[in-house]
Design a protein around this motif. Structure first.
Motif, mmCIF file in Angstrom:
data_model
loop_
_atom_site.group_PDB
_atom_site.id
_atom_site.type_symbol
_atom_site.label_atom_id
_atom_site.label_comp_id
_atom_site.label_asym_id
_atom_site.label_seq_id
_atom_site.Cartn_x
_atom_site.Cartn_y
_atom_site.Cartn_z
ATOM 1 N N PHE A 144 0.835 -1.201 0.000
ATOM 2 C CA PHE A 144 0.000 0.000 0.000
ATOM 3 C C PHE A 144 0.872 1.254 0.000
ATOM 4 C CE2 PHE A 144 -2.129 3.340 2.532
ATOM 5 C CZ PHE A 144 -3.176 3.626 1.658
ATOM 6 N N ARG A 145 1.884 1.263 0.881
ATOM 7 C CA ARG A 145 2.794 2.423 0.972
ATOM 8 C C ARG A 145 3.530 2.635 -0.342
ATOM 9 N NH1 ARG A 145 2.059 5.537 5.680
ATOM 10 N NH2 ARG A 145 0.888 4.138 6.990
ATOM 11 N N ARG A 146 3.920 1.524 -0.968
ATOM 12 C CA ARG A 146 4.652 1.618 -2.236
ATOM 13 C C ARG A 146 3.760 2.274 -3.296
ATOM 14 N NH1 ARG A 146 5.777 -3.669 -3.706
ATOM 15 N NH2 ARG A 146 6.978 -3.822 -1.786
ATOM 16 N N ASN A 147 2.484 1.908 -3.309
ATOM 17 C CA ASN A 147 1.558 2.502 -4.282
ATOM 18 C C ASN A 147 1.352 3.994 -4.031
ATOM 19 O OD1 ASN A 147 1.358 0.005 -5.390
ATOM 20 N ND2 ASN A 147 -0.765 -0.371 -4.843
ATOM 21 N N VAL A 148 1.270 4.359 -2.747
ATOM 22 C CA VAL A 148 1.139 5.799 -2.408
ATOM 23 C C VAL A 148 2.387 6.538 -2.893
ATOM 24 C CG1 VAL A 148 1.037 7.469 -0.511
ATOM 25 C CG2 VAL A 148 -0.444 5.448 -0.459
ATOM 26 N N GLU A 149 3.541 5.903 -2.703
ATOM 27 C CA GLU A 149 4.830 6.468 -3.140
ATOM 28 C C GLU A 149 4.838 6.668 -4.666
ATOM 29 O OE1 GLU A 149 8.353 8.032 -2.002
ATOM 30 O OE2 GLU A 149 7.183 6.906 -0.533
ATOM 31 N N ILE A 150 4.302 5.692 -5.397
ATOM 32 C CA ILE A 150 4.269 5.765 -6.870
ATOM 33 C C ILE A 150 3.318 6.876 -7.329
ATOM 34 C CG2 ILE A 150 3.491 4.531 -8.970
ATOM 35 C CD1 ILE A 150 4.409 1.904 -7.486
ATOM 36 N N LEU A 151 2.146 6.939 -6.699
ATOM 37 C CA LEU A 151 1.098 7.862 -7.152
ATOM 38 C C LEU A 151 1.229 9.265 -6.568
ATOM 39 C CD1 LEU A 151 -1.936 5.436 -6.717
ATOM 40 C CD2 LEU A 151 -0.993 6.197 -8.904
ATOM 41 N N GLY A 152 1.785 9.352 -5.363
ATOM 42 C CA GLY A 152 1.784 10.617 -4.639
ATOM 43 C C GLY A 152 2.820 11.608 -5.126
ATOM 44 N N GLU A 153 2.520 12.879 -4.906
ATOM 45 C CA GLU A 153 3.437 13.975 -5.247
ATOM 46 C C GLU A 153 3.984 14.581 -3.970
ATOM 47 O OE1 GLU A 153 1.964 17.457 -7.261
ATOM 48 O OE2 GLU A 153 1.913 16.378 -9.163
ATOM 49 N N THR A 154 5.199 15.096 -4.020
ATOM 50 C CA THR A 154 5.745 15.849 -2.890
ATOM 51 C C THR A 154 4.791 17.007 -2.588
ATOM 52 O OG1 THR A 154 7.985 15.304 -3.580
ATOM 53 C CG2 THR A 154 7.751 17.157 -2.057
ATOM 54 N N PRO A 155 4.333 17.133 -1.323
ATOM 55 C CA PRO A 155 3.302 18.142 -1.018
ATOM 56 C C PRO A 155 3.878 19.546 -0.840
ATOM 57 C CG PRO A 155 3.842 16.886 0.939
ATOM 58 C CD PRO A 155 4.668 16.299 -0.157
ATOM 59 N N LEU A 156 4.376 20.118 -1.931
ATOM 60 C CA LEU A 156 4.898 21.489 -1.849
ATOM 61 C C LEU A 156 3.765 22.426 -1.428
ATOM 62 C CD1 LEU A 156 7.057 21.850 -5.099
ATOM 63 C CD2 LEU A 156 7.851 21.317 -2.784
ATOM 64 N N PRO A 157 4.070 23.433 -0.610
ATOM 65 C CA PRO A 157 3.029 24.398 -0.226
ATOM 66 C C PRO A 157 2.450 25.092 -1.462
ATOM 67 C CG PRO A 157 5.028 24.701 1.077
ATOM 68 C CD PRO A 157 5.372 23.733 -0.004
ATOM 69 N N LYS A 158 1.194 25.518 -1.349
ATOM 70 C CA LYS A 158 0.480 26.120 -2.487
ATOM 71 C C LYS A 158 1.145 27.399 -3.000
ATOM 72 C CE LYS A 158 -3.376 23.591 -3.190
ATOM 73 N NZ LYS A 158 -3.596 22.836 -4.420
ATOM 74 N N TYR A 159 1.917 28.088 -2.115
ATOM 75 C CA TYR A 159 2.520 29.341 -2.595
ATOM 76 C C TYR A 159 3.710 29.083 -3.531
ATOM 77 C CZ TYR A 159 5.188 28.483 1.743
ATOM 78 O OH TYR A 159 5.905 27.910 2.755
ATOM 79 N N ILE A 160 4.149 27.824 -3.641
ATOM 80 C CA ILE A 160 5.157 27.495 -4.656
ATOM 81 C C ILE A 160 4.379 27.189 -5.931
ATOM 82 C CG2 ILE A 160 6.930 25.834 -5.360
ATOM 83 C CD1 ILE A 160 7.856 25.721 -2.471
ATOM 84 N N LYS A 161 4.449 28.124 -6.866
ATOM 85 C CA LYS A 161 3.556 28.077 -8.033
ATOM 86 C C LYS A 161 4.153 27.230 -9.167
ATOM 87 C CE LYS A 161 0.617 31.445 -6.557
ATOM 88 N NZ LYS A 161 0.589 31.207 -5.149
ATOM 89 N N ARG A 162 4.370 25.969 -8.911
ATOM 90 C CA ARG A 162 4.845 25.058 -9.965
ATOM 91 C C ARG A 162 4.553 23.632 -9.525
ATOM 92 N NH1 ARG A 162 9.303 22.506 -8.123
ATOM 93 N NH2 ARG A 162 10.548 23.516 -6.507
ATOM 94 N N LYS A 163 4.676 22.716 -10.459
ATOM 95 C CA LYS A 163 4.456 21.305 -10.144
ATOM 96 C C LYS A 163 5.685 20.752 -9.419
ATOM 97 C CE LYS A 163 1.553 18.731 -11.931
ATOM 98 N NZ LYS A 163 0.386 18.115 -11.258
ATOM 99 N N ALA A 164 5.465 19.789 -8.523
ATOM 100 C CA ALA A 164 6.585 19.131 -7.841
ATOM 101 C C ALA A 164 7.392 18.316 -8.848
ATOM 102 C CB ALA A 164 6.051 18.231 -6.737
#
Length: 349
Positions: A144-164
């Protein structure tokens, strides 16, 4: 104190959208709290301010890739799901934020990944944007953790205006991160490189590690003018006996005790014994520190430059002195220091 006393105008150009080339090459402002004197350095110069048997307290929480993008059943609408915390490991229940929230109702199914690597069902509404979801997954926790790792994005704060990016996976994480559970990095710790830590160690500086899992409450806006009426979100923290002993030996020796970041400071101030020493703890804290406040453990701290009217700025003002810190922020803007998560650092001594 009042919320409006923590206002300042920050030019958009000073918000750091990416990290410095090398972790320890960020700029460092040194603020002397007894005189208000300011020095301009590079972060690796932090070495000059610490000595044998001084103690640095680090938050070893680890950021997990908390931002997922999925599709709603039937309509296929794209939904952002921000994982806040796991409520029940066996049932795979999670506390999350969803966006756009108006489209997500109890009973909806959400599909993640091209081949539906994960599927979740909405089981409860918690706040306007908050939901409880259950992942429908039969594999092991590791899978399960591995799948979250594959699908998930680094949760950069919203004020960083670009994709992780792939770089963020490494750089939005301290080099001493160990225990997964944070949805935001303890950013003061991002400035430490392996080489700098080795040099501090050779100088005799001791490191004590605490864990405080940073929640999204870190970024929550204060909406009341009277600060005594603001309620902080709870965050889990853990301080082991062995680590508390390192800090207490430093206190006994009258050494410099440095909290690296507001999260480390919040953890240690939530675990003060009757005789003003640090005690072991495994608890949740909703402590809100703002001026005036008497600190019990640390006599120095490292921090980043924070947003106007934030609880983080309020803590820094409580520690460094309101006039000193607000003046230092004015200087930082004039000298074009970089602000927020990927920005420059301040050492208050």
């Amino acid at each position: 104190m009042k919320l409006s006393q923590f206002k300042f105008n920050l030019p958009e150009s000073l918000v750091a959208n990416s990290p410095a080339e090398s972790r320890d090459e960020s700029r460092l402002m040194v603020l002397h709290r007894d005189t208000g004197k300011i020095e301009h350095k590079i972060f690796k110069n932090v070495l000059d301010y610490f000595d044998d048997k001084d103690v640095m307290i680090l938050n070893n929480t680890k950021v997990f890739p908390a931002r997922l993008y999925g599709n709603k059943e039937k309509t296929g609408a794209t939904i952002e799901v921000f994982l806040l915390r796991e409520l029940n490991k066996e049932l795979r229940l999670w506390d999350v934020l969803v966006d756009p929230a108006r489209k997500i109702r109890v009973g909806n199914k959400l599909y993640f990944g091209d081949d539906d690597l994960l599927i979740a069902e909405v089981v409860d509404n918690t706040t306007s944007r908050g939901r409880t979801i259950r992942f429908l997954f039969d594999g092991t926790d590791e899978e399960f953790r591995r799948n979250v790792e594959i699908l998930g994005e680094t949760p950069l704060p919203k004020y960083i205006k670009r994709k992780a990016t792939a770089e963020d996976k490494e750089r939005y994480q301290t080099i001493f991160a160990k225990h997964e559970g944070a949805v935001a990095a303890p950013t003061a710790g991002l400035h430490f490189s392996r080489e700098l830590m080795k040099r501090l160690e050779l100088k005799g500086v001791e490191f004590a590690e605490v864990t405080l899992h940073v929640g999204l409450g870190t970024f929550r806006a204060v909406e009341v003018e009277d600060l005594t009426k603001h309620k902080m979100d709870s965050e889990q923290f853990i301080i082991e006996e062995k680590q508390a002993n390192i800090v207490n030996r430093g206190i006994e020796r009258k050494k410099r005790i440095c909290a690296v970041g507001t999260t480390s400071m919040r953890a240690i101030e939530s675990a003060v014994s009757a005789n003003k020493t640090l005690k072991a703890a495994n608890d949740w804290t909703s402590k809100f520190i703002f001026p005036p406040y008497e600190f019990s453990i640390a006599n120095s701290m490292i921090t980043n430059f924070h947003t106007p009217e934030s609880t983080l700025l309020m803590m820094i003002c409580a520690f460094g002195g309101y006039e000193n810190v607000m003046n230092a922020y004015e200087v930082a803007i004039k000298e074009k220091y970089r602000f927020y998560s990927y920005g420059d650092a301040m050492l208050i001594i």
